[in-house]
Every structure is written in structure tokens, then in C-alpha cells.
Design a protein around this motif. Structure first.
Motif, PDB file in Angstrom:
ATOM      1  N   PRO A  17       0.868  -1.139   0.064  1.00 56.62           N
ATOM      2  CA  PRO A  17       0.015   0.141   0.059  1.00 56.62           C
ATOM      3  C   PRO A  17       1.105   1.268   0.012  1.00 56.62           C
ATOM      4  O   PRO A  17       2.157   0.940   0.422  1.00 56.62           O
ATOM      5  N   THR A  18       0.397   2.187  -0.598  1.00 58.08           N
ATOM      6  CA  THR A  18       1.039   3.562  -0.727  1.00 58.08           C
ATOM      7  C   THR A  18       1.237   4.199   0.859  1.00 58.08           C
ATOM      8  O   THR A  18       0.363   4.220   1.740  1.00 58.08           O
ATOM      9  N   GLU A  19       2.454   4.813   0.972  1.00 59.15           N
ATOM     10  CA  GLU A  19       2.802   5.628   2.045  1.00 59.15           C
ATOM     11  C   GLU A  19       2.845   7.091   1.862  1.00 59.15           C
ATOM     12  O   GLU A  19       3.461   7.823   2.392  1.00 59.15           O
ATOM     13  N   ARG A  20       1.963   7.487   0.792  1.00 61.08           N
ATOM     14  CA  ARG A  20       1.787   8.728   0.540  1.00 61.08           C
ATOM     15  C   ARG A  20       0.395   9.235   0.744  1.00 61.08           C
ATOM     16  O   ARG A  20      -0.584   8.554   0.469  1.00 61.08           O
ATOM     17  N   ALA A  21       0.352  10.437   1.290  1.00 63.95           N
ATOM     18  CA  ALA A  21      -1.000  10.795   1.614  1.00 63.95           C
ATOM     19  C   ALA A  21      -1.796  11.303   0.403  1.00 63.95           C
ATOM     20  O   ALA A  21      -1.285  11.940  -0.569  1.00 63.95           O
ATOM     21  N   ILE A  22      -3.060  10.887   0.159  1.00 64.67           N
ATOM     22  CA  ILE A  22      -3.656  11.209  -1.081  1.00 64.67           C
ATOM     23  C   ILE A  22      -4.834  12.279  -0.517  1.00 64.67           C
ATOM     24  O   ILE A  22      -5.672  11.963   0.244  1.00 64.67           O
ATOM     25  N   ASP A  23      -5.215  13.289  -1.084  1.00 65.15           N
ATOM     26  CA  ASP A  23      -5.904  14.281  -0.834  1.00 65.15           C
ATOM     27  C   ASP A  23      -7.491  13.635  -1.070  1.00 65.15           C
ATOM     28  O   ASP A  23      -7.686  13.338  -2.252  1.00 65.15           O
ATOM     29  N   ARG A  24      -8.233  13.852  -0.315  1.00 65.55           N
ATOM     30  CA  ARG A  24      -9.723  13.411  -0.783  1.00 65.55           C
ATOM     31  C   ARG A  24     -10.295  14.286  -1.798  1.00 65.55           C
ATOM     32  O   ARG A  24     -11.056  13.905  -2.465  1.00 65.55           O
ATOM     33  N   PHE A  25      -9.941  15.636  -1.593  1.00 65.41           N
ATOM     34  CA  PHE A  25     -10.685  16.643  -2.247  1.00 65.41           C
ATOM     35  C   PHE A  25      -9.609  17.518  -3.135  1.00 65.41           C
ATOM     36  O   PHE A  25      -9.176  18.490  -2.453  1.00 65.41           O
ATOM     37  N   PRO A  26      -9.171  16.987  -3.985  1.00 65.29           N
ATOM     38  CA  PRO A  26      -8.096  17.587  -5.020  1.00 65.29           C
ATOM     39  C   PRO A  26      -8.292  19.173  -5.337  1.00 65.29           C
ATOM     40  O   PRO A  26      -7.485  19.872  -5.574  1.00 65.29           O
ATOM     41  N   PHE A  27      -9.461  19.440  -5.537  1.00 65.70           N
ATOM     42  CA  PHE A  27      -9.801  21.062  -5.820  1.00 65.70           C
ATOM     43  C   PHE A  27      -9.849  21.880  -4.714  1.00 65.70           C
ATOM     44  O   PHE A  27     -10.060  23.064  -4.994  1.00 65.70           O
ATOM     45  N   VAL A  28      -9.719  21.263  -3.342  1.00 67.89           N
ATOM     46  CA  VAL A  28     -10.049  22.008  -1.984  1.00 67.89           C
ATOM     47  C   VAL A  28      -8.882  21.604  -1.283  1.00 67.89           C
ATOM     48  O   VAL A  28      -8.844  20.556  -0.529  1.00 67.89           O
ATOM     49  N   PRO A  29      -7.864  22.694  -0.953  1.00 67.44           N
ATOM     50  CA  PRO A  29      -6.780  22.452   0.047  1.00 67.44           C
ATOM     51  C   PRO A  29      -7.185  21.882   1.520  1.00 67.44           C
ATOM     52  O   PRO A  29      -8.098  22.923   1.864  1.00 67.44           O
ATOM     53  N   ASN A  30      -6.520  20.913   1.947  1.00 64.79           N
ATOM     54  CA  ASN A  30      -7.148  21.038   3.646  1.00 64.79           C
ATOM     55  C   ASN A  30      -6.248  21.718   4.411  1.00 64.79           C
ATOM     56  O   ASN A  30      -6.383  21.525   5.686  1.00 64.79           O
ATOM     57  N   ASP A  31      -5.293  22.584   4.255  1.00 66.45           N
ATOM     58  CA  ASP A  31      -4.869  23.350   4.801  1.00 66.45           C
ATOM     59  C   ASP A  31      -5.455  24.559   4.950  1.00 66.45           C
ATOM     60  O   ASP A  31      -6.011  25.383   4.025  1.00 66.45           O
ATOM     61  N   ALA A  32      -5.932  25.045   6.420  1.00 68.98           N
ATOM     62  CA  ALA A  32      -6.825  26.186   6.372  1.00 68.98           C
ATOM     63  C   ALA A  32      -6.049  27.531   5.683  1.00 68.98           C
ATOM     64  O   ALA A  32      -7.058  28.375   5.051  1.00 68.98           O
ATOM     65  N   ALA A  33      -5.065  27.824   5.884  1.00 67.41           N
ATOM     66  CA  ALA A  33      -4.635  29.100   5.381  1.00 67.41           C
ATOM     67  C   ALA A  33      -4.347  28.995   3.735  1.00 67.41           C
ATOM     68  O   ALA A  33      -5.065  29.947   3.172  1.00 67.41           O
ATOM     69  N   ARG A  34      -4.131  27.668   3.253  1.00 69.31           N
ATOM     70  CA  ARG A  34      -4.083  27.679   1.799  1.00 69.31           C
ATOM     71  C   ARG A  34      -5.510  27.707   1.442  1.00 69.31           C
ATOM     72  O   ARG A  34      -5.916  28.359   0.148  1.00 69.31           O
ATOM     73  N   ASP A  93      -8.026  29.316   2.605  1.00 73.46           N
ATOM     74  CA  ASP A  93      -8.674  30.807   2.716  1.00 73.46           C
ATOM     75  C   ASP A  93      -7.850  31.409   1.306  1.00 73.46           C
ATOM     76  O   ASP A  93      -8.574  32.285   0.772  1.00 73.46           O
ATOM     77  N   GLU A  94      -6.592  31.213   1.181  1.00 76.22           N
ATOM     78  CA  GLU A  94      -6.013  31.905  -0.035  1.00 76.22           C
ATOM     79  C   GLU A  94      -6.589  31.540  -1.418  1.00 76.22           C
ATOM     80  O   GLU A  94      -6.996  32.449  -2.547  1.00 76.22           O
ATOM     81  N   ASP A  95      -6.800  30.079  -1.771  1.00 76.80           N
ATOM     82  CA  ASP A  95      -7.525  29.620  -2.760  1.00 76.80           C
ATOM     83  C   ASP A  95      -8.896  30.203  -3.132  1.00 76.80           C
ATOM     84  O   ASP A  95      -9.474  30.475  -4.070  1.00 76.80           O
ATOM     85  N   CYS A  96      -9.717  30.398  -1.931  1.00 76.04           N
ATOM     86  CA  CYS A  96     -11.260  31.002  -2.092  1.00 76.04           C
ATOM     87  C   CYS A  96     -10.972  32.303  -2.446  1.00 76.04           C
ATOM     88  O   CYS A  96     -11.806  32.578  -3.058  1.00 76.04           O
ATOM     89  N   PHE A  97     -10.254  33.159  -1.787  1.00 73.89           N
ATOM     90  CA  PHE A  97      -9.993  34.591  -2.080  1.00 73.89           C
ATOM     91  C   PHE A  97      -9.817  34.655  -3.482  1.00 73.89           C
ATOM     92  O   PHE A  97     -10.327  35.528  -4.457  1.00 73.89           O
ATOM     93  N   GLU A  98      -8.894  33.659  -4.230  1.00 76.78           N
ATOM     94  CA  GLU A  98      -8.542  34.045  -5.619  1.00 76.78           C
ATOM     95  C   GLU A  98      -9.643  33.355  -6.480  1.00 76.78           C
ATOM     96  O   GLU A  98      -9.726  34.134  -7.568  1.00 76.78           O
ATOM     97  N   ALA A  99     -10.283  32.461  -6.253  1.00 73.64           N
ATOM     98  CA  ALA A  99     -11.265  31.821  -7.001  1.00 73.64           C
ATOM     99  C   ALA A  99     -12.420  32.799  -7.282  1.00 73.64           C
ATOM    100  O   ALA A  99     -12.972  33.021  -8.189  1.00 73.64           O
ATOM    101  N   TYR A 100     -12.908  33.018  -5.978  1.00 72.50           N
ATOM    102  CA  TYR A 100     -14.006  34.266  -5.873  1.00 72.50           C
ATOM    103  C   TYR A 100     -13.467  35.481  -6.753  1.00 72.50           C
ATOM    104  O   TYR A 100     -14.475  36.009  -7.782  1.00 72.50           O
ATOM    105  N   ASN A 101     -12.437  35.918  -6.607  1.00 72.72           N
ATOM    106  CA  ASN A 101     -12.230  37.254  -7.275  1.00 72.72           C
ATOM    107  C   ASN A 101     -11.816  36.988  -8.866  1.00 72.72           C
ATOM    108  O   ASN A 101     -12.056  37.913  -9.690  1.00 72.72           O
TER     109      ASN A 101
END
Length: 693
Positions: A321-338, A340-348
Motif C-alpha cells: 500500500p502507498t505511504e503517500r497521503a492522497i487528498d480526498r478533495f483535490p480541488f480544495v486544499p485541506n490546509d486552512a491558510a491555503r 482561505d487563499e484559494d477561495c479568495f483567488e477563485a472568488y475574485n
């Protein structure tokens, strides 16, 4: 556990990196530690094991580097290491000093299964501030030979070597040493252009405040620029602290993304294991024409790279099995600061796109159908903010409610509350009388009192809503703002020629459903339009996703979109990996199973409660992936080929035929469905009831 769950069958490779405690000027002791760690890497199924610069002797020996007893002991210890390596799978990258024709070079030894495959000398020697390497070593460009005899073996020598795995052809390894990465033109640039997919760096970079961040940034940028993976290992405990300190930082980056970071300052040494995805790297290079063109222009100088081949003898019949973390939501970062930044950019981006279209056309009225669902909500708040940016009165936004046979009180109430809270003009048109007349004209059984809720029944309502919106736009010299999102377009979950597929301008066209949910949540958290509107936005987020076209009794569940086309969380995952990286269904299923089978993984910041999904079984993953492949690759492209303008939002891509995605509307999904059928057989899952095409 199936051999399906084996990273090497999915063109991935495990990378190990170590910063063991160093015994200064004691090569035999250091090699004993390296042997133990290399064996550990073998047991963990690693393909490559990376160690720090000069780790056989210690980096901080200063003038002791010139002592023949040290150099002799290092060569003798290397013989022992090579002998031990006969039993191990990983390609070992180990640092030591090597004498060549009356010169001493700071080198990386490349060892595999009892063979010294090559010796790579350092290209750039730092000689500033605390560094004095030119006092002790010669630079790689000055070497006059291409082969040497060391530790009892004749081997390749030089900085322009590539090490290629015969049984994992996507794994091609380039080696550079410490300062090479800090150079304006790192050797790994040419290594990548020559085909290396994994760039490695044996380092003894001493630590100062902020140095770890600097190293990580350099590795990140180099992996991004080279379209590859970059593994870095710095020296740690045991190096002399006479004037410097050492932290043992280990990092692996892939395509600009951090895959793994070790702890630092560990008195017992540090280690790191992670899996790089060679298929993603290859796919990115195929797509990125600038990489291809740069390699072509450098072809003359790249021809002098020598390629050394080795066989890993991969354990393909063993579950790994892989020992690499796979993001469940690749369009949405799971880091809170990132996030917030992505939402700011997408919205604008959405706001700017619509504002420019209104500005360029001179149109001062927007018409938008508002249902109380996610997509029309996002489109309306984007439109409101675009009007604010242009200094236009929000009263010129005509928000139209178009209740039909299945419109619920909850969504209607949410739509009205949102419209009133934003201060836009509200118009309500009951489409049922017109729909009944059209159904009667079509001789549809519904007009005879029969509850036949078929596609015609649904699309009559969808089509009428669009007719009203476009004619209202004509009547008010306005522009129809589209609402359909990227996920719906991918799955063809939109009616051709109507509002979720057609508009004068569609602000949501390149925004996945999972991201739209978080954009609305972001606007609500920030109270962009005041607390009452935020309350309504949160109520909309809690509402079941439904087209609301088929009536249901009071005791029956609402018509559910996701029960028909699959959970958007899974389908957005499938879309990202198919569209962005061109991965096949077996690989996507492998990644999805890794991402979604573990209940304990917390992928969201604690303040976000949108993720209501638990886990998916492998059978569910394969079933919904079949739905995705059939709809995306065979039945829906004609809708995307005729989609209106709208701004690209994420680097993952968009589906505009004028932008990221082009494919024939009459193509076949046969190869994808056949691969899924074979996967079902391998996993012992029942055959799909929907066939293979």
C-alpha cells in the motif's frame, strides 16, 4: 489485500531518505549504520535510499579530508557496503570523498545489488562565508576521466550520469550534491531535460534560523521547474559543532508539492519514507510543451549524458500500500491558510471575469435564475460583487425564481431570503402553467393525469426556465449569468441548451462542486454581505443537492442528484485525476481507495463542516468510477463543445473547448470501461450491470 494494492503496479516508487548519526572520521562505524538503514529501506520496499553528503566519513572533517588513513578507511568501508547491498533492492546514494588522478572529489556513490553503478562528483564547491570546500576538493567539470576504479570495481565517473530502472522505466535518477541546488543553473535542470524523473541531493547543509524553510523552497521550486520529484537529505547529529550546527532535514517534493518532511534535530537520526508518482510526472511532461521544446533546444548538450541501467526486481505479487497521503478533495486544499487563499483567488477570478464582460459590452443589467441551490447561489453572490466593483446598482440584477412541479418550500425560502438580503430585484414566474401547456402540446401522458416523470417531463421545466431568462434578458437589455459548474459539465448533468449548460457568460463553468461549497462557506464566514446573508448561505449549504424536477410525496426523500450520478466528493476526485493527469481508471481507483477507506483521516480544518462523507468501499469507488468514465468520455462532450465563455479558475484545468480540454464529441469510452471490467475481475467484484460501453 489484493496485489492491486501495490504501488509499483501503478507506476509509483517508494523513496527513503536518512540522516543517521555520524561518527566523525570513523568510516567503518558510519557504514554499519548505513547498512542497517539500507536493510530497513529494503524491508519497507523502497526503490531508492538517499543518504547525506560525505556521510561515510562525516562532512565537517576540514583538513582531515586530506588524510590518507581516512580516505583508505572510507574505501574499505565502501567495499563492505557494496558487499552487503547484494541482498537489497534499493538503489543506494551515499556520500564520500574519492581520489581520482591526484585529485579529491566530493562524491555520491550509486550502489545497487553488489555493483558500484557510478560515482557522481559535486559540480559546484561553495567557498564563501563558512564554506571552504575548494580548499579540499576539485570540481566535477575539471575531471579528465569518465571511469575510475574504486572499492575494487571499475565504474562510471562524472556529473552527467542517469540511473535508469529497467523494470520501472519511468524511474530515472539524477544525482547532485548540496551546493549544486543553490547554483543559478543546478545540474538537475539538465538531468531533468535528459529524462530524469527523480532528482536527488546529498547535502551537508548546516542549519541556521530559516535555513530549513529556504531548503524546502528550493526543493519545491526545483521539482516544479523540472516537472519531477526532488529528494533532499541533509547531515544531522554527529557532525562537528565547533562553529556550525546540523539538523538532519529530509524532504521529498513532487511537481511543486511537498510529499513528506522529516522531523529535525533528532539525536537518534531522522528517516523519511514516501511514494512518488512517476506516472503523474510523465503525464505532466507530455502535456507541457515548453518542457519538450526546452529539451529539444538543449539536445546537443544533453547527448553527453551517460545512462546506467539496473533492475530493481520489483515485488509485483506482494501487496504494498502507498505511504503517500492522497487528498480526498483535490480541488480544495485541506490546509486552512491555503484554503482561505484559494477561495479568495477563485472568488475574485469569477468576479473579475463577469465584471470585464459587463464592462466590455456596456451591459448594465444581469439576469440570473436563482433556485436556492449551490450553483445559483454562488453565481448570484459573484454577480452582486461584480456590480459593486463596477459601481452599478444591485437593483439592476434581476434574480428570477422559477418554481416548478417539485420546487420545495425550503429551497424557495432560501432563494427569497438570499435575493432580499443582497438587495437585488426579485421576480417570480411560476413555470407550471407553461409546462403543462407544453406537455399537452407534446401529447405527454402527464397532460392526461398520469404521473410519468421521464426525461421529457424534467427537461420541459429546465427548458422553460432558460427561455424565460433569455427573453427577460432581451426585454431588459441584460446578460444571462450561467450557473452550471465544472462537475456537472464533466458528468453531462446538464440539459443541452438550458441554463446549467447555456448562458451569455458562465462564472461557475470552471469551478468544481466541492470547491463551490467552500467558496460559499468562505463568503459566509467573512460575512461579505452581512450576517443575515451569511445565515442564509449556511442554510443553503445544509440542503440536499437536488434538481427538484420530479415531485415527491411528503414522506418520500427529495430527488437526489448524487444518488443518480454519484457523490460529488468521489466524482470530483475522479475528474481531477483523469483531466489533470490523464490517469486510467485502475490507477484512479487505487488512489481513491487509499484516500477514502480510512475513517481516521481528518482532511478538513476543524472549522469546516462541509465534509459529510464517511468512507467508500472499493466496490462503490469502482461503480461510481464507471459512471464517471461513461459519462465523461462518451456521452457528454457535445455539451462541453458548445459551452459559453467563462473564466478558468484552478490550475487543475477547465473543460472549455477553447481552453484546456478538447476531444471529439463522438468518441468511445471502450478502453476505460474494459479496464474497469478487468479490474472488477481482478478484485473479485461482480460484473457491472450496466455493461462495458
Amino acid at each position: 489485500m489484493s496485489v492491486f494494492d501495490n504501488i509499483y503496479r501503478h507506476r509509483m516508487a517508494r523513496i527513503a531518505a536518512f540522516a543517521p548519526p555520524v561518527a566523525l572520521a570513523q568510516p567503518a562505524v558510519n557504514v554499519e549504520r548505513i547498512v542497517d538503514l539500507a536493510r530497513h529501506a529494503h524491508e519497507r520496499h523502497a526503490a531508492v535510499a538517499l543518504f547525506p553528503e560525505l556521510c561515510i566519513t562525516g562532512y565537517s572533517l576540514d583538513d582531515l579530508h586530506h588524510q590518507n588513513p581516512i580516505l583508505d578507511a572510507a574505501e574499505a568501508a565502501t567495499r563492505d557496503l557494496i558487499e552487503h547491498s547484494k541482498a537489497w533492492r534499493p538503489l543506494l546514494l551515499v556520500g564520500t570523498a574519492v581520489r581520482v588522478h591526484s585529485q579529491l572529489y566530493n562524491c555520491a556513490l550509486v550502489i545497487h545489488r553488489g555493483r558500484l553503478l557510478g560515482i557522481v562528483p559535486k559540480s559546484y564547491l561553495p567557498n564563501y562565508r563558512e564554506y571552504y570546500e575548494q580548499r579540499w576538493f576539485a570540481e566535477a567539470p575539471g575531471a579528465l576521466v569518465e571511469s575510475v576504479r574504486y572499492a575494487g570495481q571499475e565504474t562510471e565517473f562524472g556529473a552527467r550520469l542517469l540511473f535508469e530502472a529497467e523494470d520501472l522505466p519511468e524511474l530515472r535518477v539524477h544525482v547532485e550534491i548540496c551546493e549544486d541546488l543553490w547554483a543559478p543553473n543546478p545540474p538537475s535542470l539538465d538531468g531533468a531535460l535528459a529524462g530524469a524523473t527523480l532528482m536527488t541531493n546529498l547535502s551537508a547543509s548546516n542549519v541556521t534560523i530559516g535555513k530549513a524553510r529556504e531548503r524546502a523552497q528550493l526543493c519545491q521550486v526545483q521539482s516544479f521547474r523540472c516537472l519531477g520529484a526532488y529528494a533532499f537529505a541533509a547531515a544531522g547529529v554527529g557532525e562537528s559543532t565547533t562553529d556550525l550546527a546540523w539538523d538532519g532535514q529530509l524532504t521529498v517534493h513532487e511537481l511543486g508539492q511537498s510529499l513528506a518532511q522529516s522531523d529535525r534535530f533528532n539525536p537518534d537520526g531522522t528517516e523519511l519514507f514516501t511514494d512518488i508518482d512517476l506516472e503523474r510526472i510523465e503525464q505532466d511532461r507530455i502535456r507541457f510543451a515548453t518542457y519538450r521544446d526546452t529539451a529539444a533546444r538543449a539536445a546537443e548538450r544533453l547527448r553527453d549524458f551517460r545512462r546506467v541501467r539496473f533492475a530493481l526486481d520489483l515485488p509485483l505479487d506482494t501487496p504494498i500500500p502507498t505511504e503517500r497521503a492522497i487528498d480526498r478533495f483535490p480541488f480544495v486544499p485541506n490546509d486552512a491558510a491555503r484554503l482561505d487563499e484559494d477561495c479568495f483567488e477563485a472568488y475574485n477570478i469569477q468576479v473579475q471575469g463577469l465584471a470585464q464582460r459587463l464592462r466590455s459590452t456596456g451591459i448594465k443589467t444581469a439576469v440570473i435564475g436563482v433556485s436556492g441551490g449551490l450553483d445559483s447561489t454562488q453565481a448570484l453572490i459573484v454577480t452582486a460583487r461584480a456590480f459593486d466593483r463596477l459601481g452599478l446598482d444591485r437593483a439592476n440584477i434581476l434574480a428570477v425564481s422559477l418554481p416548478g412541479f417539485a420546487t420545495s418550500d425550503k429551497t424557495a425560502g432560501n432563494a427569497t431570503a438570499l435575493i432580499e438580503g443582497l438587495g437585488v430585484t426579485h421576480k417570480s414566474i411560476d413555470i407550471r402553467p407553461a409546462a403543462e401547456r407544453m406537455l399537452e402540446d407534446l401529447d405527454h401522458p402527464y397532460s392526461e393525469g398520469k404521473a410519468q416523470y421521464d426525461r421529457t417531463f424534467e427537461n420541459v421545466q429546465a427548458g422553460l426556465r432558460t427561455d424565460y431568462l433569455f427573453r427577460l434578458a432581451n426585454h431588459h437589455d441584460g446578460l444571462v449569468v450561467g450557473t452550471g459548474d465544472l462537475s456537472e459539465l464533466a458528468l453531462g448533468w446538464c440539459t443541452y441548451g438550458v441554463g446549467d449548460q447555456m448562458a451569455h457568460y458562465n462564472v461557475n463553468a470552471a469551478v468544481a462542486k466541492t470547491l463551490i461549497q467552500h467558496l460559499i462557506a468562505w463568503v459566509a464566514r467573512r460575512e461579505e454581505f452581512g450576517a443575515p446573508v451569511s445565515k442564509t448561505l449556511n442554510a443553503i449549504l445544509e440542503t440536499e443537492i437536488s434538481p427538484e424536477l420530479i415531485p415527491s410525496a411528503a414522506d418520500e426523500p427529495l430527488q437526489s442528484t448524487e444518488s443518480t450520478i454519484g457523490p460529488y466528493s468521489l466524482q470530483d476526485f475522479n475528474l481531477h485525476h483523469a483531466m489533470r493527469f490523464g490517469l486510467g481508471p485502475a490507477k484512479i481507483a487505487f488512489l481513491a481507495e487509499r484516500a477514502w477507506s480510512d475513517r481516521t483521516r481528518g482532511d478538513w480544518p476543524s472549522h469546516i463542516a462541509i465534509d459529510k462523507q464517511g468512507e467508500y468501499t472499493l466496490e462503490e469507488i469502482v461503480r461510481w468510477l464507471e459512471v464517471f468514465c461513461r459519462r465523461f468520455f462518451q456521452t457528454s462532450q457535445f455539451k462541453r463543445s458548445a459551452m459559453p465563455n467563462g473564466p478558468k479558475v484552478t490550475s487543475a484545468g477547465a473543460l472549455s473547448p477553447r481552453g484546456d480540454w478538447r476531444m471529439p464529441s463522438d468518441s468511445s469510452a471502450r478502453v476505460w470501461m474494459d479496464e474497469l471490467a478487468a479490474l472488477r475481475r481482478e478484485l473479485g467484484l461482480p460484473a457491472s450491470s450496466s455493461g462495458s460501453t
